[in-house]
Design a protein around this motif. Structure first.
Motif, PDB file in Angstrom:
ATOM      1  N   ASP A 145       4.811   4.005  12.453  1.00 27.37           N
ATOM      2  CA  ASP A 145       4.179   4.598  11.271  1.00 27.37           C
ATOM      3  C   ASP A 145       5.098   4.514  10.063  1.00 27.37           C
ATOM      4  N   ASP A 146       6.373   4.861  10.252  1.00 30.44           N
ATOM      5  CA  ASP A 146       7.330   4.829   9.137  1.00 30.44           C
ATOM      6  C   ASP A 146       7.509   3.404   8.618  1.00 30.44           C
ATOM      7  N   GLY A 147       7.541   2.435   9.522  1.00 30.59           N
ATOM      8  CA  GLY A 147       7.690   1.045   9.098  1.00 30.59           C
ATOM      9  C   GLY A 147       6.513   0.573   8.267  1.00 30.59           C
ATOM     10  N   ILE A 148       5.311   0.975   8.659  1.00 26.26           N
ATOM     11  CA  ILE A 148       4.121   0.610   7.887  1.00 26.26           C
ATOM     12  C   ILE A 148       4.161   1.268   6.509  1.00 26.26           C
ATOM     13  N   ARG A 149       4.565   2.525   6.452  1.00 20.20           N
ATOM     14  CA  ARG A 149       4.686   3.204   5.147  1.00 20.20           C
ATOM     15  C   ARG A 149       5.677   2.480   4.248  1.00 20.20           C
ATOM     16  N   LEU A 150       6.793   2.054   4.822  1.00 22.15           N
ATOM     17  CA  LEU A 150       7.796   1.341   4.021  1.00 22.15           C
ATOM     18  C   LEU A 150       7.225   0.018   3.504  1.00 22.15           C
ATOM     19  N   ALA A 151       6.503  -0.711   4.339  1.00 27.38           N
ATOM     20  CA  ALA A 151       5.891  -1.966   3.894  1.00 27.38           C
ATOM     21  C   ALA A 151       4.915  -1.721   2.756  1.00 27.38           C
ATOM     22  N   GLU A 152       4.161  -0.642   2.833  1.00 26.62           N
ATOM     23  CA  GLU A 152       3.223  -0.310   1.756  1.00 26.62           C
ATOM     24  C   GLU A 152       3.968   0.007   0.467  1.00 26.62           C
ATOM     25  N   ILE A 153       5.077   0.737   0.580  1.00 27.79           N
ATOM     26  CA  ILE A 153       5.886   1.055  -0.603  1.00 27.79           C
ATOM     27  C   ILE A 153       6.436  -0.223  -1.224  1.00 27.79           C
ATOM     28  N   LEU A 154       6.922  -1.134  -0.390  1.00 27.34           N
ATOM     29  CA  LEU A 154       7.469  -2.396  -0.899  1.00 27.34           C
ATOM     30  C   LEU A 154       6.388  -3.212  -1.589  1.00 27.34           C
ATOM     31  N   GLY A 155       5.181  -3.180  -1.043  1.00 32.37           N
ATOM     32  CA  GLY A 155       4.083  -3.899  -1.674  1.00 32.37           C
ATOM     33  C   GLY A 155       3.780  -3.383  -3.071  1.00 32.37           C
ATOM     34  N   ARG A 156       3.912  -2.068  -3.248  1.00 30.57           N
ATOM     35  CA  ARG A 156       3.672  -1.486  -4.580  1.00 30.57           C
ATOM     36  C   ARG A 156       4.847  -1.749  -5.513  1.00 30.57           C
ATOM     37  N   ARG A 157       6.062  -1.718  -4.970  1.00 28.83           N
ATOM     38  CA  ARG A 157       7.242  -1.911  -5.828  1.00 28.83           C
ATOM     39  C   ARG A 157       7.391  -3.370  -6.255  1.00 28.83           C
ATOM     40  N   VAL A 183       9.804  -4.886  19.126  1.00 31.27           N
ATOM     41  CA  VAL A 183       8.646  -4.232  19.744  1.00 31.27           C
ATOM     42  C   VAL A 183       7.937  -3.363  18.713  1.00 31.27           C
ATOM     43  N   PHE A 184       8.711  -2.581  17.946  1.00 38.46           N
ATOM     44  CA  PHE A 184       8.111  -1.779  16.879  1.00 38.46           C
ATOM     45  C   PHE A 184       7.406  -2.681  15.869  1.00 38.46           C
ATOM     46  N   ALA A 185       8.067  -3.800  15.515  1.00 39.13           N
ATOM     47  CA  ALA A 185       7.529  -4.687  14.492  1.00 39.13           C
ATOM     48  C   ALA A 185       6.223  -5.335  14.934  1.00 39.13           C
ATOM     49  N   VAL A 186       6.118  -5.733  16.207  1.00 41.52           N
ATOM     50  CA  VAL A 186       4.862  -6.311  16.700  1.00 41.52           C
ATOM     51  C   VAL A 186       3.723  -5.306  16.562  1.00 41.52           C
ATOM     52  N   GLU A 187       4.014  -4.041  16.854  1.00 42.03           N
ATOM     53  CA  GLU A 187       2.966  -3.026  16.724  1.00 42.03           C
ATOM     54  C   GLU A 187       2.605  -2.792  15.261  1.00 42.03           C
ATOM     55  N   MET A 188       3.563  -2.941  14.353  1.00 41.46           N
ATOM     56  CA  MET A 188       3.248  -2.870  12.925  1.00 41.46           C
ATOM     57  C   MET A 188       2.279  -3.978  12.537  1.00 41.46           C
ATOM     58  N   VAL A 189       2.538  -5.198  13.043  1.00 36.88           N
ATOM     59  CA  VAL A 189       1.647  -6.332  12.752  1.00 36.88           C
ATOM     60  C   VAL A 189       0.279  -6.108  13.379  1.00 36.88           C
ATOM     61  N   ARG A 190       0.256  -5.595  14.600  1.00 32.43           N
ATOM     62  CA  ARG A 190      -1.005  -5.383  15.288  1.00 32.43           C
ATOM     63  C   ARG A 190      -1.894  -4.393  14.517  1.00 32.43           C
ATOM     64  N   ARG A 191      -1.267  -3.355  13.980  1.00 36.94           N
ATOM     65  CA  ARG A 191      -2.030  -2.319  13.273  1.00 36.94           C
ATOM     66  C   ARG A 191      -2.372  -2.707  11.846  1.00 36.94           C
ATOM     67  N   ARG A 192      -1.464  -3.425  11.161  1.00 34.41           N
ATOM     68  CA  ARG A 192      -1.699  -3.768   9.757  1.00 34.41           C
ATOM     69  C   ARG A 192      -1.358  -5.234   9.495  1.00 34.41           C
ATOM     70  N   PRO A 193      -2.105  -6.169  10.090  1.00 37.20           N
ATOM     71  CA  PRO A 193      -1.797  -7.585   9.866  1.00 37.20           C
ATOM     72  C   PRO A 193      -1.952  -8.000   8.409  1.00 37.20           C
ATOM     73  N   ASP A 194      -2.734  -7.230   7.643  1.00 34.74           N
ATOM     74  CA  ASP A 194      -2.953  -7.562   6.234  1.00 34.74           C
ATOM     75  C   ASP A 194      -1.700  -7.403   5.386  1.00 34.74           C
ATOM     76  N   LEU A 195      -0.716  -6.658   5.892  1.00 31.99           N
ATOM     77  CA  LEU A 195       0.490  -6.398   5.096  1.00 31.99           C
ATOM     78  C   LEU A 195       1.495  -7.536   5.153  1.00 31.99           C
ATOM     79  N   PHE A 196       1.385  -8.417   6.148  1.00 35.68           N
ATOM     80  CA  PHE A 196       2.486  -9.334   6.423  1.00 35.68           C
ATOM     81  C   PHE A 196       2.034 -10.787   6.379  1.00 35.68           C
TER      82      PHE A 196
END
Length: 357
Positions: free
Chosen positions: A113-125, A141-154
C-alpha cells in the motif's frame, strides 16, 4: 579519544561523498525528505541528472535492508533515470526516525500500500514522466504485488534477484550452496551445511546459519567491506541511522514477523502467482545467484500474460548484483528497460545477455 578520531574520520569521508555526489546539471534533481505514507514518515530520496527522464522507483529487499546508503552504486543510472530510493518501515532512516521502534501490525500488504501511495505521489510531482518499478530481492515480491494491483502506474517492471517460490528456492539454494562449498573444497562450510541439513529448516536459527555461508561463498562478496564503510559514512545518515543499520533491528524484527521463529511465517509460504496483465517485465539475475535461482524466476515469468518479458543475466554475479555489478545493471536498464518504458523494441544487439523466459 579513539571514538572522537573515528567520528572525525567518518565526517571527513562523509563530506567527500556529499561533494562527489552533488548534482550540478541544470535540469538535474536532488531532493530527500520524509514523506507521509500510510500515516508514517518514511525517508525518500530523489536523484537524477535530468528531471525529464523516466522515474526509477527502487523497492529494496531484506526485508528491512535499505539501499539508500549506497548512492554511488546507482550513479550510472542517474544519467538515464530519476532514481527514487525509499526506506520502507523498519529500514534505514525511516527506522531511525521512529526511534528504532517497529510499526505495530506491519505486514506485507501495508508495504505494498505504501509503495503504491509513493508511486502516486511521484506521478503528481513529475507529471507525464513514466515510472519504472524495480524490486530488489525480497522487495521484488512487494513490487510484483504493486504491479498486480496498479498496472496503470508503471511503464515497466524490473525484478532484480526475483523471488517467486520461497519453499522451492530454499531447497534449490541449499543444494547450490552445498555444491559450491564442495567445489571450493571448503570443508568447514560443507560440515556446517550438512549439520544444518536441507530445507525445510527446523527453525529460524537454521536459516540464519545457512545464509552467512551462502553470502561468504558468493562470487560477489568482495565488496562487503566497502559496503559497510558506505553505511558508516552515508551522506544522509546521522549517527542514530548508522547505529540502526548496524544493529539491524529491522531485519531481526522482519525475520520474526515475516519468516517466523519456526519458519511458518507468511514469507516462507510465498509463492507468487503469474501476472495476468501489466507492463513489460524484465528480470535481471546474477548468473550465480544461489538465493533466488534464475531457473525458478524464468519459469514464473514464462507463465506471465504480459506484452514483453525478458530474463537478463549478469555474468559472474550472485544475489547482490544490484550492488556488486552496477555497470552491468546500468547496461540492461539503459539499452533494454529504457526503450521498453517508452514503448520501443530494444535493438537486437542490446539483448545479447537477455533471452525470453
Amino acid at each position: 579519544m579513539a571514538l572522537a578520531l573515528a567520528w572525525l574520520a567518518r565526517e571527513a569521508i562523509r563530506s567527500q561523498r556529499v561533494a562527489r555526489l552533488a548534482i550540478a546539471d541544470e535540469a538535474g534533481v536532488q531532493w530527500a525528505d520524509f514523506v507521509s505514507l500510510g500515516g508514517r514518515p518514511q525517508w525518500v530520496s530523489v536523484r537524477g541528472r535530468d528531471r525529464h527522464n523516466p522515474i526509477l522507483l527502487v523497492v529494496h529487499g531484506g526485508p528491512g535492508v535499505a539501499l539508500s546508503p549506497f548512492p554511488e552504486r546507482f550513479r550510472l543510472l542517474e544519467a538515464r533515470f530519476t532514481v527514487v530510493q525509499w526506506d520502507q518501515p523498519g529500514a534505514g532512516r525511516t527506522l531511525g526516525a521512529a526511534g528504532l521502534r517497529m510499526p505495530e501490525g506491519l505486514n506485507q500488504g501495508q508495504i505494498v500500500d505504501d509503495g503504491i501511495r509513493l508511486a502516486e505521489i511521484l506521478g503528481r510531482r513529475f507529471p507525464g514522466r513514466r515510472i519504472v518499478l524495480a524490486g530488489v530481492s525480497a522487495g521484488a515480491v512487494f513490487a510484483v504485488e504493486m504491479v498486480r494491483r496498479r498496472p496503470d502506474l508503471f511503464a515497466t517492471y524490473v525484478g532484480i534477484a526475483q523471488p517467486v517460490d520461497v519453499p522451492a528456492q530454499e531447497q534449490e539454494g541449499y543444494s547450490r550452496v552445498l555444491r559450491r562449498a564442495m567445489h571450493l573444497r571448503d570443508e568447514s562450510s560443507v560440515r556446517a551445511l550438512e549439520a544444518i541439513g536441507p530445507p525445510p529448516y527446523a527453525s529460524l536459527g537454521d536459516l540464519l546459519k545457512e545464509r552467512p555461508i551462502a553470502e561468504r561463498l558468493a562470487p560477489d562478496r568482495a565488496g562487503s567491506v566497502g559496503l559497510r564503510l558506505d553505511v558508516a559514512t552515508a551522506p544522509d545518515y546521522d549517527l542514530r541511522d548508522v547505529v540502526a543499520y548496524a544493529m539491524a533491528p529491522g531485519w531481526n524484527w522482519n525475520a520474526e514477523q515475516f519468516l517466523g521463529r519456526d519458519l511458518q511465517g507468511p514469507w516462507m509460504r510465498t509463492v507468487l502467482k503469474p501476472l495476468n496483465s501489466g507492463p513489460p517485465v524484465v528480470l535481471i539475475q546474477g548468473a550465480q545467484d544461489d538465493i533466488t535461482p534464475t531457473s525458478l524466476a524464468s519459469a514464473w515469468l514464462r507463465r506471465a500474460a504480459v506484452a514483453e518479458k525478458l530474463v537478463c543475466i549478469v555474468p559472474g554475479a550472485g544475489h547482490n548484483a544490484i550492488l556488486s555489478a552496477p555497470a552491468d545493471i546500468d547496461a540492461v536498464m539503459t539499452h533494454v528497460v529504457s526503450p521498453l518504458a517508452q514503448g520501443i523494441r530494444p535493438h537486437p544487439e542490446a539483448l545479447s545477455t537477455c533471452v525470453p523466459p
